[in-house]
Design a protein around this motif. Structure first.
Motif, PDB file in Angstrom:
ATOM      1  N   VAL B  88       0.621  -1.328   0.163  1.00  0.00           N
ATOM      2  CA  VAL B  88      -0.026   0.086   0.149  1.00  0.00           C
ATOM      3  C   VAL B  88       0.904   0.882   0.197  1.00  0.00           C
ATOM      4  O   VAL B  88       0.379   2.125  -0.433  1.00  0.00           O
ATOM      5  CB  VAL B  88      -0.590  -0.158   0.992  1.00  0.00           C
ATOM      6  N   ARG B  89       2.302   1.182   0.567  1.00  0.00           N
ATOM      7  CA  ARG B  89       3.106   2.079   0.820  1.00  0.00           C
ATOM      8  C   ARG B  89       3.230   3.030  -0.622  1.00  0.00           C
ATOM      9  O   ARG B  89       3.633   4.051  -0.894  1.00  0.00           O
ATOM     10  CB  ARG B  89       4.383   1.824   1.421  1.00  0.00           C
ATOM     11  N   ASP B  90       3.706   1.900  -1.691  1.00  0.00           N
ATOM     12  CA  ASP B  90       4.105   2.324  -2.621  1.00  0.00           C
ATOM     13  C   ASP B  90       2.948   2.733  -2.994  1.00  0.00           C
ATOM     14  O   ASP B  90       3.573   4.368  -4.157  1.00  0.00           O
ATOM     15  CB  ASP B  90       4.735   0.805  -3.553  1.00  0.00           C
ATOM     16  N   LEU B  91       2.020   2.223  -3.253  1.00  0.00           N
ATOM     17  CA  LEU B  91       0.839   2.830  -3.980  1.00  0.00           C
ATOM     18  C   LEU B  91       0.553   4.715  -3.725  1.00  0.00           C
ATOM     19  O   LEU B  91       0.174   5.344  -4.470  1.00  0.00           O
ATOM     20  CB  LEU B  91      -0.232   1.851  -3.592  1.00  0.00           C
ATOM     21  N   ALA B  92       0.413   4.263  -1.913  1.00  0.00           N
ATOM     22  CA  ALA B  92       0.444   5.582  -1.920  1.00  0.00           C
ATOM     23  C   ALA B  92       0.651   6.925  -1.745  1.00  0.00           C
ATOM     24  O   ALA B  92       0.638   7.964  -1.740  1.00  0.00           O
ATOM     25  CB  ALA B  92       0.100   5.535   0.215  1.00  0.00           C
ATOM     26  N   ARG B  93       2.705   6.179  -2.015  1.00  0.00           N
ATOM     27  CA  ARG B  93       3.449   7.518  -1.735  1.00  0.00           C
ATOM     28  C   ARG B  93       3.062   8.832  -2.332  1.00  0.00           C
ATOM     29  O   ARG B  93       2.816   9.799  -2.426  1.00  0.00           O
ATOM     30  CB  ARG B  93       4.618   6.949  -2.351  1.00  0.00           C
ATOM     31  N   PRO B  94       2.810   8.597  -4.300  1.00  0.00           N
ATOM     32  CA  PRO B  94       2.898   9.954  -4.941  1.00  0.00           C
ATOM     33  C   PRO B  94       1.994  10.864  -4.444  1.00  0.00           C
ATOM     34  O   PRO B  94       1.343  11.753  -5.520  1.00  0.00           O
ATOM     35  CB  PRO B  94       2.715   8.976  -6.031  1.00  0.00           C
ATOM     36  N   VAL B  95       0.631  10.121  -3.850  1.00  0.00           N
ATOM     37  CA  VAL B  95      -0.898  10.660  -3.182  1.00  0.00           C
ATOM     38  C   VAL B  95      -0.079  11.590  -2.284  1.00  0.00           C
ATOM     39  O   VAL B  95      -0.467  12.462  -2.156  1.00  0.00           O
ATOM     40  CB  VAL B  95      -2.207   9.515  -2.877  1.00  0.00           C
ATOM     41  N   LEU B  96       0.399  11.352  -1.398  1.00  0.00           N
ATOM     42  CA  LEU B  96       0.943  11.986  -0.238  1.00  0.00           C
ATOM     43  C   LEU B  96       1.621  12.783  -1.246  1.00  0.00           C
ATOM     44  O   LEU B  96       1.523  14.271  -0.211  1.00  0.00           O
ATOM     45  CB  LEU B  96       2.335  10.917   0.282  1.00  0.00           C
ATOM     46  N   LYS B  97       2.880  13.471  -1.678  1.00  0.00           N
ATOM     47  CA  LYS B  97       3.017  13.842  -1.891  1.00  0.00           C
ATOM     48  C   LYS B  97       2.367  14.838  -2.879  1.00  0.00           C
ATOM     49  O   LYS B  97       2.264  16.106  -2.505  1.00  0.00           O
ATOM     50  CB  LYS B  97       4.042  13.281  -3.344  1.00  0.00           C
ATOM     51  N   GLU B  98       2.041  14.203  -3.655  1.00  0.00           N
ATOM     52  CA  GLU B  98       0.552  15.502  -4.197  1.00  0.00           C
ATOM     53  C   GLU B  98      -0.462  16.326  -2.756  1.00  0.00           C
ATOM     54  O   GLU B  98      -0.417  17.126  -3.445  1.00  0.00           O
ATOM     55  CB  GLU B  98      -0.861  14.519  -5.096  1.00  0.00           C
ATOM     56  N   LEU B  99      -1.046  15.430  -2.062  1.00  0.00           N
ATOM     57  CA  LEU B  99      -1.675  16.163  -1.052  1.00  0.00           C
ATOM     58  C   LEU B  99      -0.791  17.229  -0.122  1.00  0.00           C
ATOM     59  O   LEU B  99      -1.402  18.564  -0.287  1.00  0.00           O
ATOM     60  CB  LEU B  99      -2.153  14.580  -0.331  1.00  0.00           C
ATOM     61  N   SER B 100       0.070  16.671  -0.154  1.00  0.00           N
ATOM     62  CA  SER B 100       1.040  17.753   0.897  1.00  0.00           C
ATOM     63  C   SER B 100       1.526  18.992   0.065  1.00  0.00           C
ATOM     64  O   SER B 100       1.411  20.477   0.436  1.00  0.00           O
ATOM     65  CB  SER B 100       2.243  16.836   1.366  1.00  0.00           C
ATOM     66  N   GLN B 101       1.526  18.406  -1.298  1.00  0.00           N
ATOM     67  CA  GLN B 101       1.791  19.743  -2.195  1.00  0.00           C
ATOM     68  C   GLN B 101       1.388  20.822  -2.277  1.00  0.00           C
ATOM     69  O   GLN B 101       0.712  22.511  -2.129  1.00  0.00           O
ATOM     70  CB  GLN B 101       2.815  19.064  -3.265  1.00  0.00           C
ATOM     71  N   VAL B 123       4.775  12.583   4.252  1.00  0.00           N
ATOM     72  CA  VAL B 123       5.414  13.553   2.911  1.00  0.00           C
ATOM     73  C   VAL B 123       5.000  15.009   4.254  1.00  0.00           C
ATOM     74  O   VAL B 123       3.685  15.750   4.395  1.00  0.00           O
ATOM     75  CB  VAL B 123       4.928  13.952   1.969  1.00  0.00           C
ATOM     76  N   THR B 124       5.994  15.939   4.305  1.00  0.00           N
ATOM     77  CA  THR B 124       6.288  17.462   5.422  1.00  0.00           C
ATOM     78  C   THR B 124       5.714  18.383   3.970  1.00  0.00           C
ATOM     79  O   THR B 124       6.884  17.938   3.126  1.00  0.00           O
ATOM     80  CB  THR B 124       7.032  17.394   6.572  1.00  0.00           C
ATOM     81  N   PRO B 125       5.286  19.788   3.986  1.00  0.00           N
ATOM     82  CA  PRO B 125       5.712  20.402   3.241  1.00  0.00           C
ATOM     83  C   PRO B 125       7.261  21.337   3.683  1.00  0.00           C
ATOM     84  O   PRO B 125       7.075  20.822   5.284  1.00  0.00           O
ATOM     85  CB  PRO B 125       4.305  21.337   3.419  1.00  0.00           C
ATOM     86  N   GLU B 126       7.751  22.272   3.174  1.00  0.00           N
ATOM     87  CA  GLU B 126       8.609  23.277   3.383  1.00  0.00           C
ATOM     88  C   GLU B 126       8.211  24.250   3.551  1.00  0.00           C
ATOM     89  O   GLU B 126       7.992  25.983   3.302  1.00  0.00           O
ATOM     90  CB  GLU B 126       9.163  23.478   2.131  1.00  0.00           C
ATOM     91  N   ARG B 127       7.957  24.499   5.137  1.00  0.00           N
ATOM     92  CA  ARG B 127       7.793  25.715   5.762  1.00  0.00           C
ATOM     93  C   ARG B 127       8.357  24.981   7.264  1.00  0.00           C
ATOM     94  O   ARG B 127       8.398  24.011   7.928  1.00  0.00           O
ATOM     95  CB  ARG B 127       5.997  26.072   5.560  1.00  0.00           C
ATOM     96  N   GLU B 128       8.585  26.658   7.940  1.00  0.00           N
ATOM     97  CA  GLU B 128       8.530  26.114   8.956  1.00  0.00           C
ATOM     98  C   GLU B 128       7.915  25.272  10.022  1.00  0.00           C
ATOM     99  O   GLU B 128       7.666  24.757  10.787  1.00  0.00           O
ATOM    100  CB  GLU B 128       9.059  27.164   9.200  1.00  0.00           C
ATOM    101  N   LEU B 129       6.309  25.962  10.317  1.00  0.00           N
ATOM    102  CA  LEU B 129       5.399  25.058  11.342  1.00  0.00           C
ATOM    103  C   LEU B 129       5.084  24.263  10.612  1.00  0.00           C
ATOM    104  O   LEU B 129       3.928  24.420   9.573  1.00  0.00           O
ATOM    105  CB  LEU B 129       4.540  26.261  11.543  1.00  0.00           C
ATOM    106  N   LYS B 130       5.049  22.781  10.513  1.00  0.00           N
ATOM    107  CA  LYS B 130       4.098  21.755  10.158  1.00  0.00           C
ATOM    108  C   LYS B 130       4.567  20.630  11.016  1.00  0.00           C
ATOM    109  O   LYS B 130       5.023  20.775  12.542  1.00  0.00           O
ATOM    110  CB  LYS B 130       5.467  21.525   9.278  1.00  0.00           C
ATOM    111  N   MET B 131       3.456  19.907  11.046  1.00  0.00           N
ATOM    112  CA  MET B 131       3.378  19.039  11.779  1.00  0.00           C
ATOM    113  C   MET B 131       4.842  17.743  11.548  1.00  0.00           C
ATOM    114  O   MET B 131       4.623  17.088  10.226  1.00  0.00           O
ATOM    115  CB  MET B 131       2.099  18.559  11.565  1.00  0.00           C
TER     116      MET B 131
END
Lengths: 261, 261
Positions: B88-101, B123-131
């Motif tokens: 599932v992880r492989d399948l979901a990876r690109p989706v996580l990236k997209e959602l985060s972006q 997948v975390t965004p490039e910003r200072e305050l993030k989860m």
DNA sequence: ACCGCTGTTCCGTTGAGCGGAACAACTCGC
DNA sequence: GCGAGTTGTTCCGCTCAACGGAACAGCGGT
């Protein structure tokens, strides 16, 4: 007595470790009892008992449909605990010392923070003319060997994004300010595994740097050797050799697996 | 014979597993022999032998300066093998990236393991305050959006069983600790297809999550978007829309057929 | 130089684990 | 449907490897 072979061990424990490693090596998700037993040269009965013990503790799970075994989430938990506890700085400290001693120059460690680079550690040699960097200060990612070593090993799209929105302001008269030139410089850095700089960030300073990569291949830090450019120019090759050897080892220590050719 | 308690096990193996878990739990990098021995109630001699056996296999390393032990890279290797085999992880990876972006927030993926939930990717965004979440760690199934999304889509009798025997211990002051309230919350989650949480599991964190269902309709994973509650509160609706669209598609990809009305 | 703390080794006893072999459950081919 | 050939699983008596209490060694503090 630091020798591994002389200290007492428990065969059952070593076998357990080998079983887990067998699962890590396997390219199938599940393994059967006989399969493992044959690979390790242990009796089926023993493997069976080991697997069930590991099952009780969550390291191994059992698929009742196929009656085969697979790794469980506890394995992940332990593995990631390893990462959680790795402090690059502690890990790198003795290496910095060693490098500084061997070359009689300054060894530094930097990490990326957002889209800047900061020095987090350094070891300086005992000599009058030496390089000293400012710990904690932020520097751009495009100038100097430590910066280029970090930047070059980021995913290509991140490099592109960064260079698109970043103005290449010259810090010295040797700073690379042409985007295309920098792009091809980064390609070269990635190809040979290390970056060099002769006065790009700081006039009169020469340096060589290589990245420390984590298990995902991301650069978590970069290590450099640097000194006065006049004498450092001749030391570049040797420094590059020393430093890539060390950063390579450190990368493997924090889980990076070099792609096999 | 599927019962764990009846099958033969080897105590040494179980002890080994407990030792490794102790290292995973510890918030210090290194542990001493006595420390481990006391925590697990085993004799020092045994712990010493176990640690040395694990050392011989790379699971544990030895710091000769402090004469204490720490996790080695083999632990990571095995842990990552677990991840490698979760498809599932492989399948979901690109989706996580997209959602985060798209949202500029953190996107996560969790799976259920027994009656716990663990994060297996983010997948975390490039910003200072993030989860940022802790991969590999176990969390209860009753608190937080990712957990509720998994729990709500289990068969009703499993939900009932779980809630009957589980004490709803508050993780924050927003955790739902009333069984009836949680029951009706789960009904709502199932009805609208996603779960939300504002600080239920982690104070100051807001999230939206939806399950990924397999061909039998069982939830195999849940995907979430999360961030600081102050700014996330306003993003909930949009996040829910985005995430249900993606998890719906992923569910169909792994064989789920939405019941026709 | 003491003390109290570690990690490490010794050693005699014993029972836990070993493994060959029997058993059970499943798959495949005919 | 019925063996033949796989698996995984259990049995059981023998043995020797692991146990753990205790003694030893090497720190670090006061």
């Amino acid at each position: 007595m630091a020798d591994t072979s002389t200290v007492q061990t428990i065969t059952a424990v070593e076998r357990t470790a080998e079983v887990l490693k067998a699962f890590a090596r396997a390219d199938t998700q599940t393994l059967g009892v006989t399969e493992v037993a044959q690979e390790l040269g242990i009796s089926k009965a023993v493997v069976h008992r080991i697997l069930n013990s590991l099952r009780a503790t969550g390291f191994i799970e059992f698929d009742s449909a196929s009656r085969r075994y697979l790794l469980g989430p506890t394995a992940l938990d332990v593995g990631l605990a390893f990462l959680r506890h790795v402090d690059v700085r502690d890990l790198a400290r003795p290496v910095l010392k060693e490098l500084s001693q061997q070359t009689d120059e300054t060894a530094t460690l930097s990490i990326r923070s957002d889209w800047q680079r900061i020095y987090i550690d350094q070891v300086t040699p005992e000599r009058e003319l030496k390089m000293t960097v400012a710990l904690g200060r932020s520097f751009p990612l495009y100038a100097g060997s430590s910066s280029k070593a970090l930047l070059a090993f980021l995913p290509q799209h991140e490099i592109d994004e960064y260079l698109e929105r970043t103005e290449l302001r010259p810090l010295t008269d040797r700073t690379i300010t042409d985007v295309d030139l920098l792009h091809s410089e980064l390609v070269e850095v990635r190809a040979r595994g290390y970056a060099t700089s002769l006065g790009e960030r700081q006039s009169g300073a020469g340096s060589v740097a290589a990245p420390i990569l984590d298990h995902t291949g991301h650069p978590v830090a970069s290590m450099s050797l640097c000194g006065p450019v006049e004498r450092f120019r001749d030391e570049v090759d040797r420094a590059a050799e020393l430093i890539t050897e060390r950063t390579g080892r450190l990368s493997r220590q924090i889980g990076y697996l070099p792609e096999q050719s």
